[in-house]
Design a protein around this motif. Structure first.
Motif, PDB file in Angstrom:
ATOM      1  N   VAL A  84      37.072  22.023  48.222  1.00  0.00           N
ATOM      2  CA  VAL A  84      37.230  23.004  49.223  1.00  0.00           C
ATOM      3  C   VAL A  84      38.106  22.176  50.420  1.00  0.00           C
ATOM      4  N   THR A  85      37.703  21.175  50.869  1.00  0.00           N
ATOM      5  CA  THR A  85      38.368  20.132  51.770  1.00  0.00           C
ATOM      6  C   THR A  85      39.766  19.817  51.158  1.00  0.00           C
ATOM      7  N   THR A  86      39.715  19.472  50.135  1.00  0.00           N
ATOM      8  CA  THR A  86      41.066  19.059  49.268  1.00  0.00           C
ATOM      9  C   THR A  86      42.191  20.114  49.513  1.00  0.00           C
ATOM     10  N   GLU A  87      41.526  21.249  49.319  1.00  0.00           N
ATOM     11  CA  GLU A  87      42.608  22.519  49.241  1.00  0.00           C
ATOM     12  C   GLU A  87      42.986  22.707  50.522  1.00  0.00           C
ATOM     13  N   ILE A  88      42.252  22.666  51.508  1.00  0.00           N
ATOM     14  CA  ILE A  88      42.555  23.084  52.931  1.00  0.00           C
ATOM     15  C   ILE A  88      43.566  21.843  53.170  1.00  0.00           C
ATOM     16  N   LYS A  89      43.243  20.751  53.082  1.00  0.00           N
ATOM     17  CA  LYS A  89      44.213  19.546  53.287  1.00  0.00           C
ATOM     18  C   LYS A  89      45.698  19.715  52.307  1.00  0.00           C
ATOM     19  N   ARG A  90      45.542  20.555  51.394  1.00  0.00           N
ATOM     20  CA  ARG A  90      46.752  20.475  50.675  1.00  0.00           C
ATOM     21  C   ARG A  90      47.608  21.822  51.186  1.00  0.00           C
ATOM     22  N   LEU A  91      46.775  22.798  51.889  1.00  0.00           N
ATOM     23  CA  LEU A  91      47.605  23.755  52.781  1.00  0.00           C
ATOM     24  C   LEU A  91      48.214  23.170  53.908  1.00  0.00           C
ATOM     25  N   VAL A  92      47.402  22.273  54.633  1.00  0.00           N
ATOM     26  CA  VAL A  92      48.001  21.734  55.871  1.00  0.00           C
ATOM     27  C   VAL A  92      49.207  21.096  55.447  1.00  0.00           C
ATOM     28  N   ALA A  93      49.417  19.976  54.396  1.00  0.00           N
ATOM     29  CA  ALA A  93      50.328  19.688  53.709  1.00  0.00           C
ATOM     30  C   ALA A  93      51.776  20.558  53.480  1.00  0.00           C
ATOM     31  N   PHE A  94      51.432  21.772  53.023  1.00  0.00           N
ATOM     32  CA  PHE A  94      52.251  22.778  52.762  1.00  0.00           C
ATOM     33  C   PHE A  94      52.764  23.204  54.005  1.00  0.00           C
ATOM     34  N   ALA A  95      52.155  23.242  54.952  1.00  0.00           N
ATOM     35  CA  ALA A  95      52.461  23.815  56.380  1.00  0.00           C
ATOM     36  C   ALA A  95      53.465  22.623  56.999  1.00  0.00           C
ATOM     37  N   THR A  96      53.179  21.505  56.779  1.00  0.00           N
ATOM     38  CA  THR A  96      53.934  20.402  57.360  1.00  0.00           C
ATOM     39  C   THR A  96      55.188  20.196  56.709  1.00  0.00           C
ATOM     40  N   TRP A 132      48.174  29.057  45.640  1.00  0.00           N
ATOM     41  CA  TRP A 132      47.185  28.570  46.374  1.00  0.00           C
ATOM     42  C   TRP A 132      46.160  29.734  46.851  1.00  0.00           C
ATOM     43  N   LEU A 133      47.071  30.880  47.323  1.00  0.00           N
ATOM     44  CA  LEU A 133      46.242  31.923  47.818  1.00  0.00           C
ATOM     45  C   LEU A 133      45.261  32.455  46.832  1.00  0.00           C
ATOM     46  N   ILE A 134      45.579  32.491  45.675  1.00  0.00           N
ATOM     47  CA  ILE A 134      44.896  32.994  44.562  1.00  0.00           C
ATOM     48  C   ILE A 134      43.626  32.077  44.191  1.00  0.00           C
ATOM     49  N   SER A 135      44.015  30.853  44.282  1.00  0.00           N
ATOM     50  CA  SER A 135      42.748  29.858  43.996  1.00  0.00           C
ATOM     51  C   SER A 135      41.715  29.326  44.976  1.00  0.00           C
ATOM     52  N   PHE A 136      42.174  29.757  46.296  1.00  0.00           N
ATOM     53  CA  PHE A 136      41.232  29.147  47.288  1.00  0.00           C
ATOM     54  C   PHE A 136      39.838  30.234  47.355  1.00  0.00           C
ATOM     55  N   PRO A 137      40.124  31.338  47.161  1.00  0.00           N
ATOM     56  CA  PRO A 137      38.694  32.237  47.262  1.00  0.00           C
ATOM     57  C   PRO A 137      37.782  31.952  46.093  1.00  0.00           C
ATOM     58  N   VAL A 138      38.596  31.761  45.132  1.00  0.00           N
ATOM     59  CA  VAL A 138      37.648  31.453  43.908  1.00  0.00           C
ATOM     60  C   VAL A 138      37.017  30.089  44.020  1.00  0.00           C
ATOM     61  N   LEU A 139      37.406  29.110  44.778  1.00  0.00           N
ATOM     62  CA  LEU A 139      36.983  27.881  44.855  1.00  0.00           C
ATOM     63  C   LEU A 139      35.757  28.115  46.165  1.00  0.00           C
ATOM     64  N   CYS A 140      35.978  28.961  46.832  1.00  0.00           N
ATOM     65  CA  CYS A 140      34.870  28.929  48.028  1.00  0.00           C
ATOM     66  C   CYS A 140      33.674  29.716  47.636  1.00  0.00           C
ATOM     67  N   LEU A 141      34.011  30.626  46.418  1.00  0.00           N
ATOM     68  CA  LEU A 141      32.712  31.564  46.217  1.00  0.00           C
ATOM     69  C   LEU A 141      31.351  31.199  45.967  1.00  0.00           C
TER      70      LEU A 141
END
Length: 172
Positions: A84-96, A132-141
Motif C-alpha cells: 500500500v505504501t508503494t502504491e501511495i508513493k506511486r501516486l505521489v510520483a504521478f502527481a509530481t 491506479w484508482l481501480i487497483s488501490f481499494p482492492v489493495l487496501c481491503l
C-alpha cells in the motif's frame, strides 16, 4: 460444608480467568478499532486528494492535493504493508510528473510537435492514474477487515489452521 468451601476456590479462579479473558478481548477489539480508524484516515486523505483532482479539472498537481498525498504516505508507512505504501508513493510520483508536464505545457507555443508530445504524455499518465484508482481499494481491503470482532468456533479455528498448513505446500 468443607466440600463447598473446596469447590468455591476453583469456581472463583475460573470466574477470574473468564473476566480476565473478556477484559483482554475488549482491549484487543479497542486496539483493532483504533488501528482501523487510523488506516481509514489515511485512505480518506488519499480519497480527498483524488476528489480534489476531479473537482479541479485534473489538477492533482495542486499544492493541497500533493500535501494530502504526502501526509497519507508518511502515515501509511506505519499502518499498512509495503504494498500500500508503494502504491501511495506511486501516486505521489504521478502527481509530481503531472505537475511538471502541465507546467511545461503552459510554456509551450499554441501548436507544435512538442506540445502534442506533452499532451500525449499527460494522457498516458491519466490512463495509468485511472488504473491506479481501480487497483488501490482492492489493495487496501485486506487491511480493513474486522474479522477479530467475531469469536470463531472450533470448526473455524481448525479450518484456519488447515489453510495455514496447506499454505506451506503440504498435500491435503
Amino acid at each position: 460444608m468443607q466440600i463447598l468451601q473446596a469447590l468455591l476456590t476453583p469456581t472463583i479462579a475460573v470466574a477470574v480467568g473468564v473476566i480476565g479473558f473478556l477484559q483482554w478481548r475488549t482491549a484487543h477489539q479497542k486496539v483493532m478499532l483504533d488501528l482501523f480508524e487510523r488506516r481509514m484516515k489515511v485512505i480518506d486523505e488519499v480519497n480527498d486528494a483524488l476528489g480534489h483532482y476531479w473537482s479541479n479539472e485534473g489538477n492533482l498537481s495542486d499544492f493541497n492535493a500533493r500535501r494530502r498525498l504526502a501526509l497519507a504516505y508518511s502515515s501509511s508507512r506505519y499502518l499498512f504493508g509495503e504494498d500500500v505504501t508503494t502504491e501511495i508513493k506511486r501516486l505521489v510520483a504521478f502527481a509530481t510528473e503531472l505537475s511538471l508536464l502541465k507546467a511545461r505545457l503552459e510554456k509551450l507555443v499554441a501548436d507544435g510537435p512538442e506540445r502534442s508530445e506533452v499532451i500525449e504524455k499527460i494522457l498516458l499518465l491519466e490512463d495509468a492514474f485511472e488504473k491506479w484508482l481501480i487497483s488501490f481499494p482492492v489493495l487496501c481491503l485486506p487491511y480493513m477487515t474486522h474479522d477479530q470482532r467475531r469469536i470463531g468456533t472450533l470448526g473455524d479455528w481448525l479450518a484456519e489452521r488447515n489453510r495455514k498448513r496447506l499454505s506451506y505446500a503440504d498435500k491435503p
